[in-house]
Design a protein around this motif. Structure first.
Motif, PDB file in Angstrom:
ATOM      1  N   HIS A 165       0.801  -1.221   0.000  1.00  0.00           N
ATOM      2  CA  HIS A 165       0.000   0.000   0.000  1.00  0.00           C
ATOM      3  C   HIS A 165       0.836   1.275   0.000  1.00  0.00           C
ATOM      4  O   HIS A 165       0.287   2.373  -0.175  1.00  0.00           O
ATOM      5  CB  HIS A 165      -0.954  -0.001   1.205  1.00  0.00           C
ATOM      6  CG  HIS A 165      -0.242   0.127   2.525  1.00  0.00           C
ATOM      7  ND1 HIS A 165       0.386  -0.929   3.136  1.00  0.00           N
ATOM      8  CD2 HIS A 165      -0.074   1.201   3.348  1.00  0.00           C
ATOM      9  CE1 HIS A 165       0.910  -0.522   4.288  1.00  0.00           C
ATOM     10  NE2 HIS A 165       0.642   0.759   4.434  1.00  0.00           N
ATOM     11  N   VAL A 166       2.165   1.159   0.189  1.00  0.00           N
ATOM     12  CA  VAL A 166       3.010   2.357   0.157  1.00  0.00           C
ATOM     13  C   VAL A 166       4.019   2.317  -0.988  1.00  0.00           C
ATOM     14  O   VAL A 166       4.814   3.244  -1.130  1.00  0.00           O
ATOM     15  CB  VAL A 166       3.761   2.544   1.496  1.00  0.00           C
ATOM     16  CG1 VAL A 166       2.782   2.780   2.632  1.00  0.00           C
ATOM     17  CG2 VAL A 166       4.667   1.365   1.789  1.00  0.00           C
ATOM     18  N   ARG A 167       4.005   1.275  -1.794  1.00  0.00           N
ATOM     19  CA  ARG A 167       4.998   1.170  -2.862  1.00  0.00           C
ATOM     20  C   ARG A 167       4.858   2.301  -3.881  1.00  0.00           C
ATOM     21  O   ARG A 167       5.866   2.815  -4.385  1.00  0.00           O
ATOM     22  CB  ARG A 167       4.885  -0.193  -3.548  1.00  0.00           C
ATOM     23  CG  ARG A 167       5.367  -1.338  -2.671  1.00  0.00           C
ATOM     24  CD  ARG A 167       5.402  -2.657  -3.424  1.00  0.00           C
ATOM     25  NE  ARG A 167       5.888  -3.724  -2.563  1.00  0.00           N
ATOM     26  CZ  ARG A 167       6.076  -4.978  -2.959  1.00  0.00           C
ATOM     27  NH1 ARG A 167       5.777  -5.318  -4.220  1.00  0.00           N
ATOM     28  NH2 ARG A 167       6.518  -5.896  -2.112  1.00  0.00           N
ATOM     29  N   LYS A 168       3.619   2.697  -4.172  1.00  0.00           N
ATOM     30  CA  LYS A 168       3.424   3.796  -5.116  1.00  0.00           C
ATOM     31  C   LYS A 168       3.972   5.099  -4.544  1.00  0.00           C
ATOM     32  O   LYS A 168       4.593   5.898  -5.256  1.00  0.00           O
ATOM     33  CB  LYS A 168       1.931   3.938  -5.433  1.00  0.00           C
ATOM     34  CG  LYS A 168       1.625   4.993  -6.475  1.00  0.00           C
ATOM     35  CD  LYS A 168       0.132   5.040  -6.777  1.00  0.00           C
ATOM     36  CE  LYS A 168      -0.172   6.100  -7.825  1.00  0.00           C
ATOM     37  NZ  LYS A 168      -1.636   6.172  -8.120  1.00  0.00           N
ATOM     38  N   ASP A 169       3.758   5.303  -3.253  1.00  0.00           N
ATOM     39  CA  ASP A 169       4.276   6.516  -2.607  1.00  0.00           C
ATOM     40  C   ASP A 169       5.796   6.504  -2.560  1.00  0.00           C
ATOM     41  O   ASP A 169       6.442   7.553  -2.715  1.00  0.00           O
ATOM     42  CB  ASP A 169       3.719   6.628  -1.189  1.00  0.00           C
ATOM     43  CG  ASP A 169       2.210   6.810  -1.174  1.00  0.00           C
ATOM     44  OD1 ASP A 169       1.674   7.372  -2.149  1.00  0.00           O
ATOM     45  OD2 ASP A 169       1.574   6.380  -0.194  1.00  0.00           O
ATOM     46  N   GLU A 173       8.288   9.263  -4.183  1.00  0.00           N
ATOM     47  CA  GLU A 173       9.292   9.966  -3.386  1.00  0.00           C
ATOM     48  C   GLU A 173      10.680   9.781  -3.970  1.00  0.00           C
ATOM     49  O   GLU A 173      11.488  10.721  -3.992  1.00  0.00           O
ATOM     50  CB  GLU A 173       9.240   9.468  -1.939  1.00  0.00           C
ATOM     51  CG  GLU A 173      10.220  10.139  -0.989  1.00  0.00           C
ATOM     52  CD  GLU A 173       9.936  11.613  -0.771  1.00  0.00           C
ATOM     53  OE1 GLU A 173      10.777  12.284  -0.144  1.00  0.00           O
ATOM     54  OE2 GLU A 173       8.874  12.098  -1.223  1.00  0.00           O
ATOM     55  N   LEU A 174      10.998   8.572  -4.453  1.00  0.00           N
ATOM     56  CA  LEU A 174      12.305   8.351  -5.081  1.00  0.00           C
ATOM     57  C   LEU A 174      12.464   9.213  -6.325  1.00  0.00           C
ATOM     58  O   LEU A 174      13.546   9.760  -6.593  1.00  0.00           O
ATOM     59  CB  LEU A 174      12.460   6.872  -5.440  1.00  0.00           C
ATOM     60  CG  LEU A 174      12.641   5.910  -4.263  1.00  0.00           C
ATOM     61  CD1 LEU A 174      12.647   4.470  -4.760  1.00  0.00           C
ATOM     62  CD2 LEU A 174      13.932   6.213  -3.502  1.00  0.00           C
ATOM     63  N   LYS A 175      11.396   9.354  -7.090  1.00  0.00           N
ATOM     64  CA  LYS A 175      11.445  10.199  -8.282  1.00  0.00           C
ATOM     65  C   LYS A 175      11.676  11.654  -7.901  1.00  0.00           C
ATOM     66  O   LYS A 175      12.453  12.364  -8.544  1.00  0.00           O
ATOM     67  CB  LYS A 175      10.144  10.052  -9.074  1.00  0.00           C
ATOM     68  CG  LYS A 175      10.111  10.873 -10.351  1.00  0.00           C
ATOM     69  CD  LYS A 175       8.799  10.680 -11.092  1.00  0.00           C
ATOM     70  CE  LYS A 175       8.770  11.536 -12.354  1.00  0.00           C
ATOM     71  NZ  LYS A 175       7.474  11.382 -13.075  1.00  0.00           N
ATOM     72  N   VAL A 198      10.992   2.736   5.136  1.00  0.00           N
ATOM     73  CA  VAL A 198       9.917   3.663   4.789  1.00  0.00           C
ATOM     74  C   VAL A 198       9.154   4.048   6.060  1.00  0.00           C
ATOM     75  O   VAL A 198       8.674   3.173   6.782  1.00  0.00           O
ATOM     76  CB  VAL A 198       8.961   3.040   3.754  1.00  0.00           C
ATOM     77  CG1 VAL A 198       7.860   4.024   3.393  1.00  0.00           C
ATOM     78  CG2 VAL A 198       9.735   2.614   2.511  1.00  0.00           C
ATOM     79  N   VAL A 199       9.075   5.348   6.297  1.00  0.00           N
ATOM     80  CA  VAL A 199       8.382   5.866   7.474  1.00  0.00           C
ATOM     81  C   VAL A 199       7.219   6.740   7.007  1.00  0.00           C
ATOM     82  O   VAL A 199       7.435   7.704   6.268  1.00  0.00           O
ATOM     83  CB  VAL A 199       9.328   6.692   8.367  1.00  0.00           C
ATOM     84  CG1 VAL A 199       8.588   7.208   9.601  1.00  0.00           C
ATOM     85  CG2 VAL A 199      10.545   5.868   8.768  1.00  0.00           C
ATOM     86  N   GLY A 204       0.336  11.979   5.048  1.00  0.00           N
ATOM     87  CA  GLY A 204       0.026  10.933   4.095  1.00  0.00           C
ATOM     88  C   GLY A 204       1.170  10.544   3.196  1.00  0.00           C
ATOM     89  O   GLY A 204       1.114   9.499   2.538  1.00  0.00           O
ATOM     90  N   ASN A 205       2.222  11.372   3.159  1.00  0.00           N
ATOM     91  CA  ASN A 205       3.395  11.030   2.355  1.00  0.00           C
ATOM     92  C   ASN A 205       4.291  10.070   3.122  1.00  0.00           C
ATOM     93  O   ASN A 205       3.979   9.665   4.242  1.00  0.00           O
ATOM     94  CB  ASN A 205       4.150  12.297   1.954  1.00  0.00           C
ATOM     95  CG  ASN A 205       3.314  13.209   1.070  1.00  0.00           C
ATOM     96  OD1 ASN A 205       2.457  12.732   0.334  1.00  0.00           O
ATOM     97  ND2 ASN A 205       3.562  14.505   1.130  1.00  0.00           N
TER      98      ASN A 205
END
Length: 233
Positions: A165-169, A173-175, A198-199, A204-205
């Motif tokens: 559920h956080v892979r898209k975020d 963020e890496l981009k 990942v924290v 929400g980010n």
């Protein structure tokens, strides 16, 4: 009714239940006060109510002896107000002052106006807009060299799984960090691999942290004294 400046002390004669009484206007006073003999001379004397309120003169530790308080009408020119007036026992309770008109009553009678100036502090983001534009600042013309201990073997740590559920975020963020030139993509084999952590943030980010404990073991640290008020490098 008249306002009489006496020795730079504003005095005003107002009607208390239609009886003229001279007051000293004290904007710092929180209560109205009249002397006992002034109360006794009122044409229409309201009933004195008992009270447990203690009244102190400015910077005094001793309470002023009072009989109680009355509810009376104070009139000045074309304005009037209902006020609580404390009746003191002595004729001269406040070092030369007989009767006090509080700041609230003076304002209600239109004698004074309290103007409170609000100082608005400029947010630091607006004051230093160039530092809070969302971009990563850089130091130009400086090259940083990390001293690597060659005796420490590189470590390739195992990748830690990232929740779906956080892979898209994480990808977003890496981009963002890559576009800001904070990190860069490495293609091909590399001797050092450190896992990310990942924290989640409250907004929400996500915040991406890197576990550099193994890599830091290979860094040779330079020893130098910390500057103090007695010593400066």
């Amino acid at each position: 009714m008249k306002l009489t400046p006496s020795n730079k002390t504003p005095r005003v004669t107002a009607l208390v239940n239609n009886s003229p009484v001279m007051f000293v206007v004290d904007t710092g006073a929180s209560v109205n006060i009249i002397a006992g003999h002034i109360y006794d001379g009122l044409k229409h004397k309201p009933r004195i109510n008992k009270t447990t309120t203690r009244i102190f003169a400015y910077r005094s530790k001793h309470a002023i002896p009072i009989r109680g308080f009355i509810n009376a009408s104070i009139k000045l020119c074309d304005k009037s107000c209902k006020a609580k007036i404390f009746v003191v026992d002595s004729e001269n309770p406040l070092v030369g002052l007989q009767n006090l008109l509080s700041g609230n009553s003076a304002e209600a009678l239109g004698m004074i106006t309290f103007n409170f100036t609000v100082h608005v502090t400029v947010p630091i983001q607006d004051e230093f807009h160039a530092l809070f534009d969302g971009k990563m600042g850089k130091i130009s013309g400086v090259t940083i060299k990390l001293h690597i201990d060659s005796s420490v073997f590189p470590v390739t740590q195992r990748h830690r799984k990232i929740p779906f559920h956080v892979r898209k975020d994480v990808k977003t963020e890496l981009k963002r960090l890559t576009e800001m030139d904070v990190i860069e993509e490495v293609m091909g084999p590399t001797p050092w691999v450190s896992p990310i952590v990942v924290v989640p943030k409250k907004n929400g980010n996500v915040r991406i942290c890197v576990d550099m404990r193994k890599a830091n073991e290979a860094i040779q640290r330079i020893k130098h004294p910390m500057p103090t008020t007695w010593y400066s490098c």
